[in-house]
Write an enzyme that holds these catalytic residues in place. Structure first.
Site, PDB file in Angstrom:
ATOM      1  N   ARG A 118       4.876  -2.466  -8.564  1.00  0.00           N
ATOM      2  CA  ARG A 118       5.097  -2.406 -10.020  1.00  0.00           C
ATOM      3  C   ARG A 118       6.458  -1.776 -10.315  1.00  0.00           C
ATOM      4  O   ARG A 118       6.836  -0.794  -9.665  1.00  0.00           O
ATOM      5  CB  ARG A 118       4.004  -1.576 -10.694  1.00  0.00           C
ATOM      6  CG  ARG A 118       2.635  -2.234 -10.627  1.00  0.00           C
ATOM      7  CD  ARG A 118       1.581  -1.350 -11.253  1.00  0.00           C
ATOM      8  NE  ARG A 118       0.564  -0.987 -10.289  1.00  0.00           N
ATOM      9  CZ  ARG A 118      -0.267   0.036 -10.406  1.00  0.00           C
ATOM     10  NH1 ARG A 118      -0.209   0.825 -11.454  1.00  0.00           N
ATOM     11  NH2 ARG A 118      -1.165   0.297  -9.489  1.00  0.00           N
ATOM     12  N   ARG A 139       5.484   3.534   4.818  1.00  0.00           N
ATOM     13  CA  ARG A 139       5.652   3.669   6.272  1.00  0.00           C
ATOM     14  C   ARG A 139       6.514   2.548   6.837  1.00  0.00           C
ATOM     15  O   ARG A 139       7.380   2.776   7.682  1.00  0.00           O
ATOM     16  CB  ARG A 139       4.278   3.679   6.956  1.00  0.00           C
ATOM     17  CG  ARG A 139       3.494   4.933   6.658  1.00  0.00           C
ATOM     18  CD  ARG A 139       2.037   4.793   6.979  1.00  0.00           C
ATOM     19  NE  ARG A 139       1.381   3.913   6.013  1.00  0.00           N
ATOM     20  CZ  ARG A 139       0.081   3.850   5.824  1.00  0.00           C
ATOM     21  NH1 ARG A 139      -0.721   4.587   6.563  1.00  0.00           N
ATOM     22  NH2 ARG A 139      -0.439   3.045   4.925  1.00  0.00           N
ATOM     23  N   HIS A 171      -4.786   7.836 -13.783  1.00  0.00           N
ATOM     24  CA  HIS A 171      -4.885   8.806 -12.677  1.00  0.00           C
ATOM     25  C   HIS A 171      -5.282  10.200 -13.184  1.00  0.00           C
ATOM     26  O   HIS A 171      -5.026  11.203 -12.517  1.00  0.00           O
ATOM     27  CB  HIS A 171      -3.546   8.966 -11.919  1.00  0.00           C
ATOM     28  CG  HIS A 171      -3.055   7.741 -11.223  1.00  0.00           C
ATOM     29  ND1 HIS A 171      -1.703   7.490 -11.041  1.00  0.00           N
ATOM     30  CD2 HIS A 171      -3.697   6.707 -10.652  1.00  0.00           C
ATOM     31  CE1 HIS A 171      -1.546   6.360 -10.391  1.00  0.00           C
ATOM     32  NE2 HIS A 171      -2.747   5.858 -10.149  1.00  0.00           N
ATOM     33  N   ARG A 223     -17.042   6.475 -12.181  1.00  0.00           N
ATOM     34  CA  ARG A 223     -15.641   6.415 -12.566  1.00  0.00           C
ATOM     35  C   ARG A 223     -15.469   5.280 -13.570  1.00  0.00           C
ATOM     36  O   ARG A 223     -15.901   4.152 -13.319  1.00  0.00           O
ATOM     37  CB  ARG A 223     -14.774   6.128 -11.347  1.00  0.00           C
ATOM     38  CG  ARG A 223     -13.335   5.940 -11.737  1.00  0.00           C
ATOM     39  CD  ARG A 223     -12.482   5.547 -10.561  1.00  0.00           C
ATOM     40  NE  ARG A 223     -11.097   5.513 -10.990  1.00  0.00           N
ATOM     41  CZ  ARG A 223     -10.266   4.499 -10.726  1.00  0.00           C
ATOM     42  NH1 ARG A 223     -10.689   3.464 -10.038  1.00  0.00           N
ATOM     43  NH2 ARG A 223      -9.032   4.548 -11.137  1.00  0.00           N
ATOM     44  N   GLY A 273       0.885   7.195  -4.765  1.00  0.00           N
ATOM     45  CA  GLY A 273       0.062   6.369  -3.884  1.00  0.00           C
ATOM     46  C   GLY A 273       0.514   4.929  -4.057  1.00  0.00           C
ATOM     47  O   GLY A 273       1.696   4.651  -4.243  1.00  0.00           O
ATOM     48  N   ASN A 282     -17.846   4.165  -7.884  1.00  0.00           N
ATOM     49  CA  ASN A 282     -16.620   3.557  -8.415  1.00  0.00           C
ATOM     50  C   ASN A 282     -16.798   2.050  -8.269  1.00  0.00           C
ATOM     51  O   ASN A 282     -16.601   1.490  -7.189  1.00  0.00           O
ATOM     52  CB  ASN A 282     -15.410   4.063  -7.627  1.00  0.00           C
ATOM     53  CG  ASN A 282     -14.117   3.469  -8.138  1.00  0.00           C
ATOM     54  OD1 ASN A 282     -14.105   2.619  -9.025  1.00  0.00           O
ATOM     55  ND2 ASN A 282     -13.011   3.924  -7.567  1.00  0.00           N
ATOM     56  N   ILE A 287       1.358   8.782  -0.427  1.00  0.00           N
ATOM     57  CA  ILE A 287       2.746   9.145  -0.103  1.00  0.00           C
ATOM     58  C   ILE A 287       2.959  10.646  -0.342  1.00  0.00           C
ATOM     59  O   ILE A 287       3.531  11.349   0.496  1.00  0.00           O
ATOM     60  CB  ILE A 287       3.735   8.316  -0.955  1.00  0.00           C
ATOM     61  CG1 ILE A 287       3.572   6.818  -0.653  1.00  0.00           C
ATOM     62  CG2 ILE A 287       5.171   8.763  -0.714  1.00  0.00           C
ATOM     63  CD1 ILE A 287       4.337   5.891  -1.604  1.00  0.00           C
ATOM     64  N   GLY A 288       2.498  11.140  -1.465  1.00  0.00           N
ATOM     65  CA  GLY A 288       2.705  12.546  -1.808  1.00  0.00           C
ATOM     66  C   GLY A 288       2.129  13.496  -0.772  1.00  0.00           C
ATOM     67  O   GLY A 288       2.702  14.548  -0.479  1.00  0.00           O
ATOM     68  N   GLU A 334     -10.799  12.601  -5.958  1.00  0.00           N
ATOM     69  CA  GLU A 334     -11.318  12.147  -7.251  1.00  0.00           C
ATOM     70  C   GLU A 334     -12.847  12.156  -7.279  1.00  0.00           C
ATOM     71  O   GLU A 334     -13.447  12.448  -8.314  1.00  0.00           O
ATOM     72  CB  GLU A 334     -10.753  10.765  -7.579  1.00  0.00           C
ATOM     73  CG  GLU A 334      -9.263  10.850  -7.890  1.00  0.00           C
ATOM     74  CD  GLU A 334      -8.554   9.518  -7.900  1.00  0.00           C
ATOM     75  OE1 GLU A 334      -8.460   8.915  -8.966  1.00  0.00           O
ATOM     76  OE2 GLU A 334      -8.089   9.078  -6.834  1.00  0.00           O
ATOM     77  N   LYS A 354     -17.472   1.425  -4.405  1.00  0.00           N
ATOM     78  CA  LYS A 354     -17.188   2.587  -3.550  1.00  0.00           C
ATOM     79  C   LYS A 354     -18.200   3.648  -3.917  1.00  0.00           C
ATOM     80  O   LYS A 354     -18.496   3.821  -5.105  1.00  0.00           O
ATOM     81  CB  LYS A 354     -15.801   3.146  -3.878  1.00  0.00           C
ATOM     82  CG  LYS A 354     -14.692   2.654  -3.013  1.00  0.00           C
ATOM     83  CD  LYS A 354     -13.491   3.573  -3.223  1.00  0.00           C
ATOM     84  CE  LYS A 354     -12.227   2.839  -2.908  1.00  0.00           C
ATOM     85  NZ  LYS A 354     -11.051   3.473  -3.438  1.00  0.00           N
TER      86      LYS A 354
HETATM   87  P1  AMP Z   1      -3.179   5.702  -2.014  1.00  0.00           P
HETATM   88  O1  AMP Z   1      -3.077   4.732  -3.165  1.00  0.00           O
HETATM   89  O2  AMP Z   1      -3.206   7.133  -2.450  1.00  0.00           O
HETATM   90  O3  AMP Z   1      -4.268   5.369  -1.041  1.00  0.00           O
HETATM   91  O4  AMP Z   1      -1.804   5.559  -1.198  1.00  0.00           O
HETATM   92  C1  AMP Z   1      -1.506   4.388  -0.450  1.00  0.00           C
HETATM   93  C2  AMP Z   1      -0.047   4.380  -0.062  1.00  0.00           C
HETATM   94  O5  AMP Z   1       0.303   5.609   0.569  1.00  0.00           O
HETATM   95  C3  AMP Z   1       0.302   3.310   0.965  1.00  0.00           C
HETATM   96  O6  AMP Z   1       0.664   2.113   0.356  1.00  0.00           O
HETATM   97  C4  AMP Z   1       1.475   3.912   1.715  1.00  0.00           C
HETATM   98  O7  AMP Z   1       2.675   3.494   1.093  1.00  0.00           O
HETATM   99  C5  AMP Z   1       1.338   5.384   1.493  1.00  0.00           C
HETATM  100  N1  AMP Z   1       1.034   6.128   2.731  1.00  0.00           N
HETATM  101  C6  AMP Z   1      -0.161   6.323   3.308  1.00  0.00           C
HETATM  102  N2  AMP Z   1      -0.026   7.066   4.425  1.00  0.00           N
HETATM  103  C7  AMP Z   1       1.281   7.359   4.548  1.00  0.00           C
HETATM  104  C8  AMP Z   1       2.071   8.085   5.483  1.00  0.00           C
HETATM  105  N3  AMP Z   1       1.517   8.690   6.546  1.00  0.00           N
HETATM  106  N4  AMP Z   1       3.398   8.159   5.275  1.00  0.00           N
HETATM  107  C9  AMP Z   1       3.967   7.559   4.205  1.00  0.00           C
HETATM  108  N5  AMP Z   1       3.282   6.864   3.286  1.00  0.00           N
HETATM  109  C10 AMP Z   1       1.970   6.759   3.456  1.00  0.00           C
END
Ligand code: AMP
Length: 417
Positions: A245, A288, A184, A95, A214, A7, A335-336, A388, A14
């Site tokens: 955003r 968080r 995505h 990617r 995310g 990537n 987040i999910g 991914e 990466k």
């Molecule tokens: P990603 O782009 O998938 O790496 O997601 C990054 C985002 O996930 C971060 O900016 C956080 O807002 C969120 N995140 C990561 N870990 C946690 C957690 N344990 N609880 C809540 N949000 C999280």
């Protein structure tokens, strides 16, 4: 078969080396600060196993060529490496962010494919050139190895015109290709496939809503295994509220901001992409931090959380209408996967849609996946850890005519009524 997944970004590469006989990760790593002072490679070999090893190398990395050589040296290092030499790498999967309308599927890289990716640079001016840098260098260093481009947009190319077109003069589509592309896609495709496997059904028989939350956030309506609607648009600004955003806004706000604040088009673009979303509302873009602030009574943090959740619920409702029947709903990404409070607030009171959350299961710690719907829920709700890199490696194998490993059958069967 060992596949190197790349990537390539503007100042970073990466990478992951996967052994596809077992779909295990041999190395996951990152070369950073390419072209800047103080380049650095960090990697973990055999991550998540008892023999995991962490590696850090500081090294000048003037360009992508040097970056790629550094990571190859790491992979085949006598002491810390995982392969004897680079000849063990049988394919490279890249990617690529934007495949435009040209790529509906991953593609074996040729000069023609490189030209088509270059032709899509105006659609992703920051990403596609960096992805192309990685492709060019990898082709120089592995001239005999087949290389495959896997596109973030390809999964969404199955959207019908009534979903992907904007209600603008049609010539803007014909002449400038202005339309929804979505992003995505690799993540949505991966979690949709995992969900189907967990439900014990072929993906082609599943209607799903996949929710990627995310740093960037997007949702996809998957009908019979194919993307038919998605929330990100021509650019990754539309749809859900994201870290910085804004997601959906009234498009007239561009003119209003210009007239009322005297902002020019670049300033408005920066405002909507980098100063809006959760950060714009409460000053924080990490969920968080927002939780911590909410617990201390910070009203704007609470408002940002409520807005974030409300927007997802609005999209869930509209995707039910798009799909008619929904078999599964999947949460993924930072987040999910990790935030049970967001998931609980998102699904509260949706029993009439057939969604019943098992609150106890929802509070559990997810591994690769977690089922969080109650047994009486008509819609299965899952948390699936996105992967991914594995999806890119699987698609690379597919392009090369290799079958992926037999994945275990349904994890639970007969669970779906
Ligand atoms: P990603 O782009 O998938 O790496 O997601 C990054 C985002 O996930 C971060 O900016 C956080 O807002 C969120 N995140 C990561 N870990 C946690 C957690 N344990 N609880 C809540 N949000 C999280």
């Amino acid at each position: 078969m060992k596949i190197l997944v790349i990537n390539s970004g503007s100042s970073s590469i990466k990478y992951q080396l996967l052994d596809m006989a077992t779909e295990s990760v041999l190395v996951t790593g990152l070369v950073e600060r390419i072209g800047e002072a103080g380049g650095v490679l960090t990697a973990r070999t055999h991550p998540g196993t008892g023999v995991e090893k962490r590696i850090r190398r500081e090294n000048a990395v003037p360009d992508h060529n040097a970056g790629m050589k550094l990571l190859i040296a790491q992979l085949s290092d006598r002491q810390d490496g995982v392969i004897r030499d680079a000849a063990e790498i049988e394919a490279v999967g890249h990617r690529v962010v934007h495949g435009g309308e040209y790529f509906h599927e991953p593609a074996l890289i040729s000069e023609e494919v490189i030209q088509a990716i270059s032709a899509n640079v105006p659609l992703a001016p920051l990403h596609n050139p960096a992805n192309l840098d990685g492709i060019r260098v990898a082709r120089e260093l592995f001239p005999q190895v087949p290389q495959v481009a896997v596109f973030d947009t390809a999964f969404h190319q199955s959207m019908p015109p009534h979903a992907f077109l904007y209600a603008l003069p049609y010539e803007l589509y014909e002449q400038d290709r202005i339309r929804r592309y979505g992003f995505h896609g690799t993540s949505h495709k991966f979690v949709a496939g995992e969900c189907a496997r967990l439900l014990g059904r072929p993906l082609a028989a599943c209607n799903l809503i996949t929710i990627h939350l995310g740093n960037g956030c997007s949702m996809t309506a998957v009908e019979n295994g194919r993307s038919v609607e998605t929330s990100l648009g021509m650019t990754p600004l539309e749809g859900l509220i994201m870290g910085t955003r804004c997601g959906d806004i009234d498009p007239a706000l561009h003119a209003i901001l210009h007239r009322s604040r005297g902002l020019d088009i670049e300033e408005i673009d920066a405002l909507l992409n980098r100063e809006s979303g959760l950060k714009g509302v409460c000053g924080m873009n990490d969920m968080r931090d927002i939780h911590a602030a909410r617990q201390q009574g910070n009203k704007l943090a609470q408002l940002a959380f409520d807005m974030f959740v409300h927007r997802i619920r609005k999209y869930i409702g509209s995707y039910f209408a798009v799909l008619g029947r929904v078999d599964g709903l999947v949460f993924t990404a930072g987040i999910g996967e990790n935030d049970h409070e967001v998931r609980e607030a998102t699904l509260a009171g949706l029993e009439n849609l057939g969604i019943v959350l098992d609150r106890e299961a929802n509070a559990g710690k997810p591994g690769a996946w977690l089922r969080i719907s109650a047994p009486e829920s008509r819609v299965e709700v899952l948390v699936v850890r996105t992967n991914e890199e594995l999806e890119i490696a699987r698609q690379t194998m597919e392009v090369l005519g290799q079958a992926p490993i037999e994945t275990t059958g349904p994890v639970w069967s007969g669970a779906v009524s």
